[in-house]
Design a protein around this motif. Structure first.
Motif, short mmCIF file in Angstrom:
data_model
loop_
_atom_site.label_atom_id
_atom_site.label_comp_id
_atom_site.label_asym_id
_atom_site.label_seq_id
_atom_site.Cartn_x
_atom_site.Cartn_y
_atom_site.Cartn_z
N ASP A 74 -53.45 112.34 86.43
CA ASP A 74 -53.87 112.26 87.83
C ASP A 74 -54.39 113.59 88.36
OD1 ASP A 74 -53.16 109.59 87.94
OD2 ASP A 74 -51.16 110.00 88.73
N ASP A 75 -54.12 114.66 87.62
CA ASP A 75 -54.54 116.00 88.06
C ASP A 75 -55.93 116.38 87.52
OD1 ASP A 75 -52.08 116.23 89.29
OD2 ASP A 75 -51.19 117.42 87.67
N VAL A 76 -56.55 115.51 86.73
CA VAL A 76 -57.80 115.84 86.04
C VAL A 76 -58.94 114.94 86.51
CG1 VAL A 76 -58.96 116.03 83.79
CG2 VAL A 76 -56.54 116.66 84.01
N VAL A 77 -60.06 115.55 86.85
CA VAL A 77 -61.30 114.83 87.16
C VAL A 77 -62.37 115.33 86.21
CG1 VAL A 77 -63.14 114.51 88.86
CG2 VAL A 77 -60.76 114.42 89.58
N VAL A 78 -63.13 114.42 85.61
CA VAL A 78 -64.17 114.80 84.65
C VAL A 78 -65.54 114.52 85.24
CG1 VAL A 78 -62.66 114.39 82.67
CG2 VAL A 78 -64.10 112.53 83.52
N GLY A 79 -66.55 115.14 84.64
CA GLY A 79 -67.91 114.93 85.14
C GLY A 79 -68.93 115.50 84.19
N ALA A 80 -70.17 115.56 84.64
CA ALA A 80 -71.30 115.98 83.82
C ALA A 80 -71.35 117.51 83.72
CB ALA A 80 -72.60 115.44 84.40
N GLY A 81 -70.51 118.05 82.87
CA GLY A 81 -70.42 119.50 82.74
C GLY A 81 -69.71 120.12 83.93
N ALA A 82 -69.44 121.42 83.84
CA ALA A 82 -68.82 122.10 84.98
C ALA A 82 -69.70 122.02 86.21
CB ALA A 82 -68.54 123.55 84.61
N THR A 83 -71.02 122.04 86.01
CA THR A 83 -71.94 121.96 87.14
C THR A 83 -71.80 120.63 87.87
OG1 THR A 83 -73.49 123.39 85.96
CG2 THR A 83 -74.36 122.14 87.83
N GLY A 84 -71.73 119.54 87.11
CA GLY A 84 -71.59 118.23 87.73
C GLY A 84 -70.29 118.10 88.50
N VAL A 85 -69.21 118.63 87.94
CA VAL A 85 -67.92 118.55 88.62
C VAL A 85 -67.93 119.44 89.86
CG1 VAL A 85 -65.44 118.84 88.39
CG2 VAL A 85 -66.76 118.04 86.45
N ALA A 86 -68.54 120.63 89.76
CA ALA A 86 -68.63 121.51 90.94
C ALA A 86 -69.40 120.82 92.06
CB ALA A 86 -69.30 122.82 90.55
N MET A 87 -70.42 120.05 91.70
CA MET A 87 -71.17 119.31 92.72
C MET A 87 -70.28 118.25 93.37
SD MET A 87 -74.35 119.33 93.94
CE MET A 87 -73.91 118.99 95.63
N GLN A 88 -69.43 117.58 92.58
CA GLN A 88 -68.48 116.63 93.13
C GLN A 88 -67.52 117.32 94.10
OE1 GLN A 88 -68.17 114.46 88.79
NE2 GLN A 88 -66.37 114.34 90.08
N GLN A 239 -66.38 110.35 91.92
CA GLN A 239 -66.64 110.01 90.52
C GLN A 239 -67.77 108.99 90.41
OE1 GLN A 239 -63.94 111.15 87.89
NE2 GLN A 239 -65.98 111.26 87.00
N LEU A 240 -68.72 109.27 89.52
CA LEU A 240 -69.84 108.36 89.29
C LEU A 240 -69.42 107.22 88.37
CD1 LEU A 240 -72.94 107.82 89.61
CD2 LEU A 240 -73.23 109.14 87.49
N PRO A 241 -69.54 105.95 88.78
CA PRO A 241 -69.19 104.84 87.90
C PRO A 241 -70.03 104.86 86.62
CG PRO A 241 -69.40 104.08 90.16
CD PRO A 241 -69.89 105.50 90.14
N PHE A 242 -69.40 104.52 85.51
CA PHE A 242 -70.04 104.53 84.19
C PHE A 242 -70.62 105.91 83.84
CE2 PHE A 242 -70.86 99.94 85.39
CZ PHE A 242 -69.88 99.41 84.55
N GLY A 243 -70.11 106.97 84.44
CA GLY A 243 -70.71 108.29 84.29
C GLY A 243 -70.19 109.14 83.15
N THR A 244 -69.19 108.63 82.40
CA THR A 244 -68.62 109.41 81.30
C THR A 244 -68.86 108.68 79.98
OG1 THR A 244 -66.91 110.27 82.78
CG2 THR A 244 -66.53 110.50 80.41
N PRO A 245 -69.81 109.12 79.17
CA PRO A 245 -70.13 108.43 77.92
C PRO A 245 -68.92 108.35 76.99
CG PRO A 245 -71.83 110.04 78.46
CD PRO A 245 -70.69 110.28 79.40
#
Length: 342
Positions: A74-88, A239-245
């Motif tokens: 619950d403490d972790v959020v993933v995204g499209a690289g550090a840049t994508g997560v920083a944008m989130q 979080q972007l749906p279907f956004g983590t391959p």
């Protein structure tokens, strides 16, 4: 000590040009070597299921990362690289001001504008470090997010751990702090922060990391943020749906399993950075003591000299440049381009 890489490596991207027989692309602080063989194999196998959608919202990848770090999924959020997560992060936190050092990772000013966050830049001190005293004084009721980089981009300098702890203790809990650790794997283990202790003590803290640098997976765009409570929930809501391959999960599992090979590779890059910095300082170029996979070369004239030699670098308005390190052939070309500049 000689470090043996575990497999043949491919050096930095090179291509032939009319004016210069060899050109090196050193502008993006990429890992100059391809992914580790075990990671390549895992990703290739995962691509057999590329006709299937990944998870609607990622659960498995946060769990894999959380298990490795010793935190809750619950403490972790993933995204499209550090840049994508920083944008989130920025989109989740609204339109308050973004306080950061200057120069910094050039993505932060771009993303701040996209997110509608006015930028408050604080100059580095004379040693190329982030000026924590000045940054602390710049925090006010309009501050929506504070960004620290450790190691710093573009100088590669590292804030003292005690100084970071004191800085965090002085920031009001209503002000989120994003600690960008994109290059943390290049640090000596003794210089790394205890993120679990910091997160327990500071509910306004977010830790940002990536698989793009040491792990050499920039093209797969895998980044993550660690935080606690309502703050990380706000980030997860972006979080972007279907956004983590699905291949990202296989890549991360394999990367974590290849710890010894990763350490060999990081050691190799660090050794080349030290060698190149030593040779450039002998030429009179005051290169800061970097702890990442790049070197910051103060201007004036450095960026121009590299460009004329066919070497692509991250250039700055004062003529300084940041170059990726790790490929010995590229390092020798950089040295040759700058000999006599000072």
């Amino acid at each position: 000590m000689t470090v043996r890489l575990v497999e043949p490596t491919r050096p930095s991207r090179r291509f032939h040009a009319t004016a210069t027989p060899m050109v090196f692309d050193l502008g993006l602080s990429e890992n100059p070597f391809p992914p580790l063989p075990s990671v390549m194999s895992a990703v290739t196998s995962a691509l057999a299921q590329a006709n299937r959608y990944p998870e609607f919202l990622p659960e498995e990848l946060p769990r894999v990362i959380a298990d490795h770090l010793g935190v809750s999924p619950d403490d972790v959020v993933v995204g499209a690289g550090a840049t994508g997560v920083a944008m989130q992060v920025m989109r989740a936190l609204g339109d308050g001001e973004l306080l950061t050092s200057t120069p910094t990772f050039d993505g932060y000013p771009i993303m701040a504008e996209m997110a509608g966050m006015p930028l408050v830049p604080v100059p580095l001190d004379s040693g190329g470090d982030q000026d924590l005293t000045a940054m602390r004084r710049a925090v006010n009721r309009r501050t929506g997010l504070v960004v620290l980089c450790r190691p710093h981009n573009p100088t590669g300098t590292v804030l003292d751990a005690a100084a970071v702890r004191s800085f965090l203790a002085a920031i009001p809990h209503r002000v989120p702090v994003l600690l960008d650790e994109a290059y943390v794997e290049f640090l000596d283990p003794a210089d790394r922060l205890d993120i679990r202790a910091l997160l327990h003590r500071h509910p306004n803290l977010l830790i940002l990391r990536t698989f793009s640098k040491a792990y050499g997976l920039a093209g797969l765009r895998i980044g993550y943020c660690v935080g606690r409570g309502k703050l990380i929930e706000r980030i997860r809501n972006q979080q972007l749906p279907f956004g983590t391959p699905t291949a990202s999960i296989a890549a991360v599992r394999a990367a974590y399993a290849a710890g010894a090979e990763l350490r060999d590779r990081v050691d190799s890059i660090n050794r080349e950075r030290i060698r190149l910095r030593t040779s450039l300082r002998a030429c009179g170029i005051e290169v800061p003591d970097s702890h990442a996979n790049f070197l910051y070369l103060p201007g004036p004239g450095v960026a121009t000299a590299l460009r004329r030699a066919g070497i692509k670098a991250k250039a700055y308005p004062d003529g300084s440049a940041r170059i990726t390190v790790g490929d010995p052939a590229a390092g020798h070309a950089v040295h040759a381009a700058l000999v006599g500049l000072r």
